[in-house]
Design an enzyme around this catalytic site. Structure first.
Site, PDB file in Angstrom:
ATOM      1  N   HIS A 119       0.810  -1.208   0.000  1.00  0.00           N
ATOM      2  CA  HIS A 119       0.000   0.000   0.000  1.00  0.00           C
ATOM      3  C   HIS A 119       0.853   1.272   0.000  1.00  0.00           C
ATOM      4  O   HIS A 119       0.485   2.263  -0.632  1.00  0.00           O
ATOM      5  CB  HIS A 119      -0.963  -0.028   1.186  1.00  0.00           C
ATOM      6  CG  HIS A 119      -2.002  -1.095   1.041  1.00  0.00           C
ATOM      7  ND1 HIS A 119      -2.567  -1.755   2.116  1.00  0.00           N
ATOM      8  CD2 HIS A 119      -2.578  -1.635  -0.068  1.00  0.00           C
ATOM      9  CE1 HIS A 119      -3.437  -2.639   1.674  1.00  0.00           C
ATOM     10  NE2 HIS A 119      -3.454  -2.584   0.356  1.00  0.00           N
ATOM     11  N   HIS A 168      -8.554  -7.688  -8.157  1.00  0.00           N
ATOM     12  CA  HIS A 168      -8.981  -8.491  -6.998  1.00  0.00           C
ATOM     13  C   HIS A 168      -9.163  -7.544  -5.808  1.00  0.00           C
ATOM     14  O   HIS A 168      -8.286  -7.418  -4.956  1.00  0.00           O
ATOM     15  CB  HIS A 168      -7.949  -9.568  -6.661  1.00  0.00           C
ATOM     16  CG  HIS A 168      -7.765 -10.584  -7.752  1.00  0.00           C
ATOM     17  ND1 HIS A 168      -7.018 -10.327  -8.879  1.00  0.00           N
ATOM     18  CD2 HIS A 168      -8.244 -11.848  -7.890  1.00  0.00           C
ATOM     19  CE1 HIS A 168      -7.028 -11.394  -9.667  1.00  0.00           C
ATOM     20  NE2 HIS A 168      -7.765 -12.328  -9.088  1.00  0.00           N
ATOM     21  N   SER A 199      -6.431  -1.746  -1.115  1.00  0.00           N
ATOM     22  CA  SER A 199      -5.952  -1.130  -2.353  1.00  0.00           C
ATOM     23  C   SER A 199      -7.032  -0.329  -3.086  1.00  0.00           C
ATOM     24  O   SER A 199      -6.769   0.803  -3.518  1.00  0.00           O
ATOM     25  CB  SER A 199      -5.381  -2.206  -3.284  1.00  0.00           C
ATOM     26  OG  SER A 199      -4.322  -2.896  -2.662  1.00  0.00           O
ATOM     27  N   GLU A 227     -14.257  -8.071  -8.169  1.00  0.00           N
ATOM     28  CA  GLU A 227     -14.245  -8.940  -6.996  1.00  0.00           C
ATOM     29  C   GLU A 227     -15.260 -10.058  -7.233  1.00  0.00           C
ATOM     30  O   GLU A 227     -16.453  -9.806  -7.370  1.00  0.00           O
ATOM     31  CB  GLU A 227     -14.584  -8.175  -5.725  1.00  0.00           C
ATOM     32  CG  GLU A 227     -14.651  -9.038  -4.480  1.00  0.00           C
ATOM     33  CD  GLU A 227     -13.416  -9.912  -4.300  1.00  0.00           C
ATOM     34  OE1 GLU A 227     -13.591 -11.147  -4.167  1.00  0.00           O
ATOM     35  OE2 GLU A 227     -12.289  -9.362  -4.308  1.00  0.00           O
ATOM     36  N   ASN A 279     -14.508 -12.207 -12.890  1.00  0.00           N
ATOM     37  CA  ASN A 279     -13.125 -12.645 -12.771  1.00  0.00           C
ATOM     38  C   ASN A 279     -12.200 -11.589 -13.370  1.00  0.00           C
ATOM     39  O   ASN A 279     -12.217 -11.349 -14.575  1.00  0.00           O
ATOM     40  CB  ASN A 279     -12.950 -13.986 -13.501  1.00  0.00           C
ATOM     41  CG  ASN A 279     -11.585 -14.599 -13.261  1.00  0.00           C
ATOM     42  OD1 ASN A 279     -10.563 -13.928 -13.299  1.00  0.00           O
ATOM     43  ND2 ASN A 279     -11.565 -15.897 -12.995  1.00  0.00           N
ATOM     44  N   GLY A 280     -11.421 -10.949 -12.527  1.00  0.00           N
ATOM     45  CA  GLY A 280     -10.538  -9.888 -12.988  1.00  0.00           C
ATOM     46  C   GLY A 280      -9.496 -10.359 -13.980  1.00  0.00           C
ATOM     47  O   GLY A 280      -9.119  -9.619 -14.897  1.00  0.00           O
ATOM     48  N   ASP A 289      -3.511  -8.465  -7.265  1.00  0.00           N
ATOM     49  CA  ASP A 289      -3.060  -9.168  -6.059  1.00  0.00           C
ATOM     50  C   ASP A 289      -4.081 -10.228  -5.640  1.00  0.00           C
ATOM     51  O   ASP A 289      -4.792 -10.060  -4.660  1.00  0.00           O
ATOM     52  CB  ASP A 289      -2.761  -8.186  -4.914  1.00  0.00           C
ATOM     53  CG  ASP A 289      -3.969  -7.346  -4.536  1.00  0.00           C
ATOM     54  OD1 ASP A 289      -4.929  -7.286  -5.319  1.00  0.00           O
ATOM     55  OD2 ASP A 289      -3.958  -6.764  -3.439  1.00  0.00           O
TER      56      ASP A 289
END
Length: 284
Positions: free
Chosen positions: A19, A42, A100, A118, A148-149, A169
């Protein structure tokens, strides 16, 4: 597939590195008036309550954020991170922790856009509720997707602004995540070679970690690679003893900021005498 919840790990040593680095990148992009897009593949819940039972179960923030807050002086990279925690906690506590996507939204300007993915249904609901509180009148430049990213990233690149930060991530619970990360980064850079891609990964005792590190550094793009190990790996092979960030097309200011900050982070976050960091780049 849906067992991972970041609330158990919020504010740990990996979050501090991730971060603080992300904030430096966000701030760098905001120095120019031209718009940029942030894509988080994510997201998680966005905000975490460190007094909640989930955060208290493992108490990982005691060896992360809490150690940082006990210091009297900070390098600039970490100081901006501390400021972000304070902005979310005007009462002077550090109860609420920004993930994030929340850090991105807190720094979003009117001309910028945010796309957050997400897949976990409960996490997505919490994320949506948190974002609605931040933008009670709505914000057409903020889009959330329960998708789904990995699979959907490509359709957002290149952005109309031709400036983009991608945050990737995943939980890495499934070993397949390591290969999916690599495939997604490769495909994204084919679509938009100038993308600043920030890939977080855990340092655990899995061969997939070393393979991912090696293959990311073989990509034909300017890159910066930083990793932080806080302790000796556990004898039983379990647990997170460090983390890393691979950044394609990094801001030119980031290398110097990390060079100044990593010794301080090691001193602050070390859990034994095996703590160390690595900082490599492609010749920036």
């Amino acid at each position: 597939m849906f067992s991972y919840r970041h609330a158990f790990h919020a504010g740990n040593h990996a979050d501090v590195l991730k971060h603080a680095t992300l904030l430096h990148i966000f701030n760098y992009y905001a120095h120019k008036n031209s718009a940029f897009s942030i894509i988080d593949t994510h997201c998680g819940a966005g905000i975490y309550d460190l007094e909640h039972d989930w955060a208290q179960t493992k108490g990982e923030f005691y060896d992360g954020l809490d150690r940082v807050l006990q210091q009297d002086e900070y390098p600039e990279l970490v100081e901006h991170y501390i400021d972000a925690i304070a902005d979310l906690n005007p009462d002077g506590t550090a109860r609420y922790y920004p993930g994030s996507p929340w850090l991105a939204l807190m720094h979003l300007r009117a001309q910028d856009s945010f796309h957050g993915f997400e897949l976990h249904p409960t996490e997505f609901d919490v994320l949506s509720t948190n974002v609605a509180r931040l933008f009670p009148q709505g914000n057409r430049r903020v889009r959330l997707y329960q998708e789904n990213g990995f699979e959907q990233l490509g359709r957002l690149l290149p952005p109309p602004s031709r400036r983009a930060i991608v945050v990737m991530d995943p939980s890495y619970e499934a070993k397949s995540d390591y290969q999916q990360v690599l495939n997604s980064v490769r495909n994204a850079l084919k679509r938009f070679a100038q993308a600043c891609m920030v890939v977080w990964y855990p340092i655990v005792q899995r061969p997939e970690v070393q393979a991912l590190q090696r293959k990311l550094e073989q990509l034909e793009t300017p890159w910066l690679h930083v990793s932080l190990t806080v302790r000796t790996p556990a004898k039983n092979g379990l647990g997170l003893h460090g983390s890393g960030l691979f950044i394609s097309n990094p801001p030119w200011t980031l290398l110097n900021a990390l060079e100044q900050s990593m010794p301080w982070l090691i001193k602050t976050l070390a859990q034994d005498d095996k703590a160390s960091f690595q900082l490599r780049h492609s010749g920036l």
